[in-house]
Design a protein around this motif. Structure first.
Motif, PDB file in Angstrom:
ATOM      1  N   THR A  54      39.661 -10.005  11.014  1.00 55.20           N
ATOM      2  CA  THR A  54      40.368 -11.211  11.431  1.00 55.20           C
ATOM      3  C   THR A  54      41.833 -11.094  11.064  1.00 55.20           C
ATOM      4  O   THR A  54      42.175 -10.724   9.935  1.00 55.20           O
ATOM      5  CB  THR A  54      39.770 -12.464  10.774  1.00 55.20           C
ATOM      6  OG1 THR A  54      38.425 -12.635  11.221  1.00 55.20           O
ATOM      7  CG2 THR A  54      40.569 -13.710  11.131  1.00 55.20           C
ATOM      8  N   LEU A  55      42.696 -11.395  12.028  1.00 55.59           N
ATOM      9  CA  LEU A  55      44.137 -11.461  11.794  1.00 55.59           C
ATOM     10  C   LEU A  55      44.556 -12.923  11.762  1.00 55.59           C
ATOM     11  O   LEU A  55      44.133 -13.718  12.598  1.00 55.59           O
ATOM     12  CB  LEU A  55      44.910 -10.748  12.901  1.00 55.59           C
ATOM     13  CG  LEU A  55      44.571  -9.293  13.189  1.00 55.59           C
ATOM     14  CD1 LEU A  55      45.504  -8.756  14.275  1.00 55.59           C
ATOM     15  CD2 LEU A  55      44.686  -8.439  11.937  1.00 55.59           C
ATOM     16  N   SER A  56      45.402 -13.263  10.806  1.00 56.39           N
ATOM     17  CA  SER A  56      46.010 -14.590  10.740  1.00 56.39           C
ATOM     18  C   SER A  56      47.437 -14.462  11.245  1.00 56.39           C
ATOM     19  O   SER A  56      48.258 -13.769  10.637  1.00 56.39           O
ATOM     20  CB  SER A  56      46.022 -15.104   9.299  1.00 56.39           C
ATOM     21  OG  SER A  56      44.728 -15.124   8.745  1.00 56.39           O
ATOM     22  N   LEU A  57      47.741 -15.112  12.358  1.00 57.34           N
ATOM     23  CA  LEU A  57      49.066 -15.034  12.962  1.00 57.34           C
ATOM     24  C   LEU A  57      49.834 -16.321  12.676  1.00 57.34           C
ATOM     25  O   LEU A  57      49.288 -17.423  12.777  1.00 57.34           O
ATOM     26  CB  LEU A  57      48.964 -14.829  14.475  1.00 57.34           C
ATOM     27  CG  LEU A  57      48.068 -13.683  14.959  1.00 57.34           C
ATOM     28  CD1 LEU A  57      48.118 -13.601  16.480  1.00 57.34           C
ATOM     29  CD2 LEU A  57      48.473 -12.364  14.338  1.00 57.34           C
ATOM     30  N   LEU A  58      51.105 -16.188  12.335  1.00 63.45           N
ATOM     31  CA  LEU A  58      51.937 -17.359  12.082  1.00 63.45           C
ATOM     32  C   LEU A  58      52.111 -18.162  13.363  1.00 63.45           C
ATOM     33  O   LEU A  58      52.451 -17.618  14.411  1.00 63.45           O
ATOM     34  CB  LEU A  58      53.316 -16.946  11.571  1.00 63.45           C
ATOM     35  CG  LEU A  58      53.416 -16.379  10.152  1.00 63.45           C
ATOM     36  CD1 LEU A  58      54.876 -16.101   9.825  1.00 63.45           C
ATOM     37  CD2 LEU A  58      52.818 -17.337   9.139  1.00 63.45           C
ATOM     38  N   GLY A  59      51.862 -19.463  13.274  1.00 62.78           N
ATOM     39  CA  GLY A  59      52.097 -20.348  14.404  1.00 62.78           C
ATOM     40  C   GLY A  59      50.836 -20.682  15.171  1.00 62.78           C
ATOM     41  O   GLY A  59      49.984 -19.819  15.411  1.00 62.78           O
ATOM     42  N   ALA A  72      54.509 -11.602  17.677  1.00 62.30           N
ATOM     43  CA  ALA A  72      53.607 -12.337  16.783  1.00 62.30           C
ATOM     44  C   ALA A  72      53.664 -11.729  15.385  1.00 62.30           C
ATOM     45  O   ALA A  72      53.694 -10.507  15.215  1.00 62.30           O
ATOM     46  CB  ALA A  72      52.180 -12.294  17.309  1.00 62.30           C
ATOM     47  N   VAL A  73      53.697 -12.591  14.372  1.00 62.01           N
ATOM     48  CA  VAL A  73      53.785 -12.145  12.978  1.00 62.01           C
ATOM     49  C   VAL A  73      52.418 -12.264  12.326  1.00 62.01           C
ATOM     50  O   VAL A  73      51.826 -13.344  12.299  1.00 62.01           O
ATOM     51  CB  VAL A  73      54.815 -12.977  12.189  1.00 62.01           C
ATOM     52  CG1 VAL A  73      54.832 -12.550  10.721  1.00 62.01           C
ATOM     53  CG2 VAL A  73      56.197 -12.821  12.808  1.00 62.01           C
ATOM     54  N   ILE A  74      51.926 -11.152  11.813  1.00 61.28           N
ATOM     55  CA  ILE A  74      50.634 -11.137  11.140  1.00 61.28           C
ATOM     56  C   ILE A  74      50.833 -11.547   9.690  1.00 61.28           C
ATOM     57  O   ILE A  74      51.495 -10.862   8.915  1.00 61.28           O
ATOM     58  CB  ILE A  74      49.982  -9.751  11.222  1.00 61.28           C
ATOM     59  CG1 ILE A  74      49.725  -9.378  12.688  1.00 61.28           C
ATOM     60  CG2 ILE A  74      48.681  -9.719  10.432  1.00 61.28           C
ATOM     61  CD1 ILE A  74      49.228  -7.961  12.884  1.00 61.28           C
ATOM     62  N   ALA A  75      50.248 -12.691   9.312  1.00 57.85           N
ATOM     63  CA  ALA A  75      50.387 -13.208   7.955  1.00 57.85           C
ATOM     64  C   ALA A  75      49.234 -12.787   7.061  1.00 57.85           C
ATOM     65  O   ALA A  75      49.332 -12.874   5.834  1.00 57.85           O
ATOM     66  CB  ALA A  75      50.480 -14.730   7.977  1.00 57.85           C
ATOM     67  N   GLY A  76      48.137 -12.367   7.656  1.00 60.49           N
ATOM     68  CA  GLY A  76      46.980 -11.952   6.876  1.00 60.49           C
ATOM     69  C   GLY A  76      46.055 -11.103   7.722  1.00 60.49           C
ATOM     70  O   GLY A  76      46.041 -11.218   8.944  1.00 60.49           O
ATOM     71  N   GLY A 127      42.102  -8.607   7.499  1.00 55.42           N
ATOM     72  CA  GLY A 127      40.962  -8.128   6.742  1.00 55.42           C
ATOM     73  C   GLY A 127      39.668  -8.673   7.296  1.00 55.42           C
ATOM     74  O   GLY A 127      39.635  -9.320   8.349  1.00 55.42           O
ATOM     75  N   GLY A 128      38.599  -8.434   6.574  1.00 55.69           N
ATOM     76  CA  GLY A 128      37.297  -8.896   7.005  1.00 55.69           C
ATOM     77  C   GLY A 128      36.823 -10.144   6.297  1.00 55.69           C
ATOM     78  O   GLY A 128      35.834 -10.756   6.711  1.00 55.69           O
ATOM     79  N   ARG A 129      37.546 -10.545   5.225  1.00 50.47           N
ATOM     80  CA  ARG A 129      37.032 -11.646   4.408  1.00 50.47           C
ATOM     81  C   ARG A 129      38.053 -12.742   4.115  1.00 50.47           C
ATOM     82  O   ARG A 129      37.674 -13.798   3.625  1.00 50.47           O
ATOM     83  CB  ARG A 129      36.485 -11.081   3.093  1.00 50.47           C
ATOM     84  CG  ARG A 129      35.316 -10.134   3.326  1.00 50.47           C
ATOM     85  CD  ARG A 129      34.815  -9.496   2.053  1.00 50.47           C
ATOM     86  NE  ARG A 129      34.303 -10.483   1.108  1.00 50.47           N
ATOM     87  CZ  ARG A 129      33.770 -10.162  -0.067  1.00 50.47           C
ATOM     88  NH1 ARG A 129      33.661  -8.898  -0.425  1.00 50.47           N
ATOM     89  NH2 ARG A 129      33.340 -11.113  -0.879  1.00 50.47           N
ATOM     90  N   VAL A 130      39.320 -12.513   4.406  1.00 46.74           N
ATOM     91  CA  VAL A 130      40.344 -13.493   4.035  1.00 46.74           C
ATOM     92  C   VAL A 130      40.988 -14.120   5.261  1.00 46.74           C
ATOM     93  O   VAL A 130      41.133 -13.472   6.304  1.00 46.74           O
ATOM     94  CB  VAL A 130      41.435 -12.848   3.149  1.00 46.74           C
ATOM     95  CG1 VAL A 130      42.308 -11.872   3.939  1.00 46.74           C
ATOM     96  CG2 VAL A 130      42.299 -13.912   2.490  1.00 46.74           C
ATOM     97  N   THR A 131      41.357 -15.381   5.128  1.00 43.78           N
ATOM     98  CA  THR A 131      42.181 -16.072   6.112  1.00 43.78           C
ATOM     99  C   THR A 131      43.421 -16.583   5.396  1.00 43.78           C
ATOM    100  O   THR A 131      43.305 -17.237   4.347  1.00 43.78           O
ATOM    101  CB  THR A 131      41.439 -17.266   6.735  1.00 43.78           C
ATOM    102  OG1 THR A 131      40.186 -16.813   7.263  1.00 43.78           O
ATOM    103  CG2 THR A 131      42.256 -17.882   7.850  1.00 43.78           C
ATOM    104  N   VAL A 132      44.593 -16.278   5.933  1.00 44.30           N
ATOM    105  CA  VAL A 132      45.859 -16.706   5.345  1.00 44.30           C
ATOM    106  C   VAL A 132      46.489 -17.746   6.253  1.00 44.30           C
ATOM    107  O   VAL A 132      46.613 -17.536   7.461  1.00 44.30           O
ATOM    108  CB  VAL A 132      46.812 -15.508   5.150  1.00 44.30           C
ATOM    109  CG1 VAL A 132      48.165 -15.979   4.626  1.00 44.30           C
ATOM    110  CG2 VAL A 132      46.194 -14.492   4.193  1.00 44.30           C
ATOM    111  N   MET A 133      46.886 -18.856   5.674  1.00 46.22           N
ATOM    112  CA  MET A 133      47.475 -19.963   6.425  1.00 46.22           C
ATOM    113  C   MET A 133      48.725 -20.423   5.683  1.00 46.22           C
ATOM    114  O   MET A 133      48.629 -20.789   4.504  1.00 46.22           O
ATOM    115  CB  MET A 133      46.476 -21.123   6.539  1.00 46.22           C
ATOM    116  CG  MET A 133      45.180 -20.743   7.255  1.00 46.22           C
ATOM    117  SD  MET A 133      43.749 -21.766   6.773  1.00 46.22           S
ATOM    118  CE  MET A 133      43.300 -21.002   5.206  1.00 46.22           C
ATOM    119  N   LYS A 134      49.873 -20.424   6.348  1.00 46.00           N
ATOM    120  CA  LYS A 134      51.092 -20.865   5.674  1.00 46.00           C
ATOM    121  C   LYS A 134      52.067 -21.464   6.678  1.00 46.00           C
ATOM    122  O   LYS A 134      52.072 -21.108   7.860  1.00 46.00           O
ATOM    123  CB  LYS A 134      51.727 -19.723   4.882  1.00 46.00           C
ATOM    124  CG  LYS A 134      51.954 -18.402   5.602  1.00 46.00           C
ATOM    125  CD  LYS A 134      52.393 -17.352   4.579  1.00 46.00           C
ATOM    126  CE  LYS A 134      52.815 -16.051   5.245  1.00 46.00           C
ATOM    127  NZ  LYS A 134      53.316 -15.071   4.247  1.00 46.00           N
TER     128      LYS A 134
END
Length: 302
Positions: A54-59, A114-118, A120-127
């Protein structure tokens, strides 16, 4: 001055309450960093799926609808691999059953810029930029399940107030770093890492720390050794919390200029910039509570 609140839940019965517990902690460090905030939550089944990256993308608005992103990725991923795209607050999550690096390459082609903020297979990053409790509410933190999580409230000193400059910095699979303080020699360390082929997304000093740790892990260090080496290379005043897929570590600079308090029970371990962020955790009255020693690395595993 920034605020950190991190929590690792050893007792599985508490994990459905991760979001509410972390929200309570976050509320007590808001005044340490009102500019922006970030969250990293591990093993939330509503956000990540076992066997997928899973990728966490800004926005939350990348200029394309989630269905359009899916359609673009269908032509870029291996045959038979399907992607899933969903928006959570100010974050766009993209998942697929391929390695995170391969998925990142496909997303870069489907969503240039697109900016990848996080990742991996187990983490989600939200900012995001804004009041930390509003950032948490937009992302639905209060109802989240998780095994461990880290949050950060930012008062910008080394770079502009942007979502990209917010913490955590997640620069390798399931690796996150949050930072209270500053690295005085980050520019020279950044140059050396670039010479070694490490790429950067920002001018933020915290990203240098995260990239350095990721580089040392690639070279074979375990997390504790990587943090010991960081203390020998990066100068400044800092408290750091670093999380991986199954561990959490805390370290302060050799002078211990920045505040930190740790509490530990059989059910959980927590760290915060101030004790009041720990005061409402279940069983706090029976917890072992201590201030981490200068320069010493503390680590815990799930």
């Amino acid at each position: 001055m920034c605020g950190i609140a991190a929590l690792q839940l050893r007792n599985p019965e508490l994990r459905p309450k991760m979001g509410s517990l972390l929200s309570t902690m976050l509320c007590e460090i808001v005044d340490r960093g009102p500019d922006s905030a970030g969250l990293a939550v591990y093993d939330n089944p509503a956000l990540v799926t076992e066997g997928q990256s899973t990728l966490s993308l800004l926005g939350g608005d990348l200029g394309l609808r989630p269905a359009d992103i899916d359609a673009f990725l269908a032509g870029l991923l291996p045959e038979g691999v399907e992607s899933q795209v969903k928006v959570v607050g100010d974050t766009t999550l993209v998942s697929a059953e391929v390695p995170a690096g391969e998925l990142a390459g496909a997303v870069a082609r489907a969503c240039p810029g697109a900016v990848i903020a996080g990742r991996g297979g187990r983490v989600t990053v939200m900012k995001s930029v804004g009041h930390p409790m509003e950032v948490a509410e937009r992302h639905g933190l209060g109802g989240m399940y998780g095994t461990q999580a880290v949050s950060h409230t930012r008062m910008a000193t080394e770079s502009a107030v942007t979502a990209g400059g917010s913490h955590p910095f997640s620069v390798a699979d399931d690796l996150c770093l949050v930072h209270n303080g500053s690295f005085s020699n980050h520019a020279s360390v950044r140059r050396e890492l670039k010479r070694l082929g490490v790429e950067f997304d920002s001018e933020n000093d915290t990203e240098v720390g995260a990239r350095y740790i990721a580089h040392r892990l690639e070279q074979g260090d375990d997390l504790e050794t990587a943090l010991v080496n960081l203390g020998q290379v990066l100068d400044g005043f800092y408290t750091l919390v670093v999380t991986t897929a199954d561990s959490m570590a805390v370290v302060r600079d050799p002078i211990a200029c920045k505040p930190a308090i740790i509490a530990e029970t059989e059910d959980w371990v927590a760290m915060a910039s101030e004790f009041r962020a720990l005061a409402e955790l279940p069983g706090i009255g029976n917890a072992r509570i201590f201030e981490p020693e200068p320069g010493r690395v503390y680590s815990w595993s799930l």
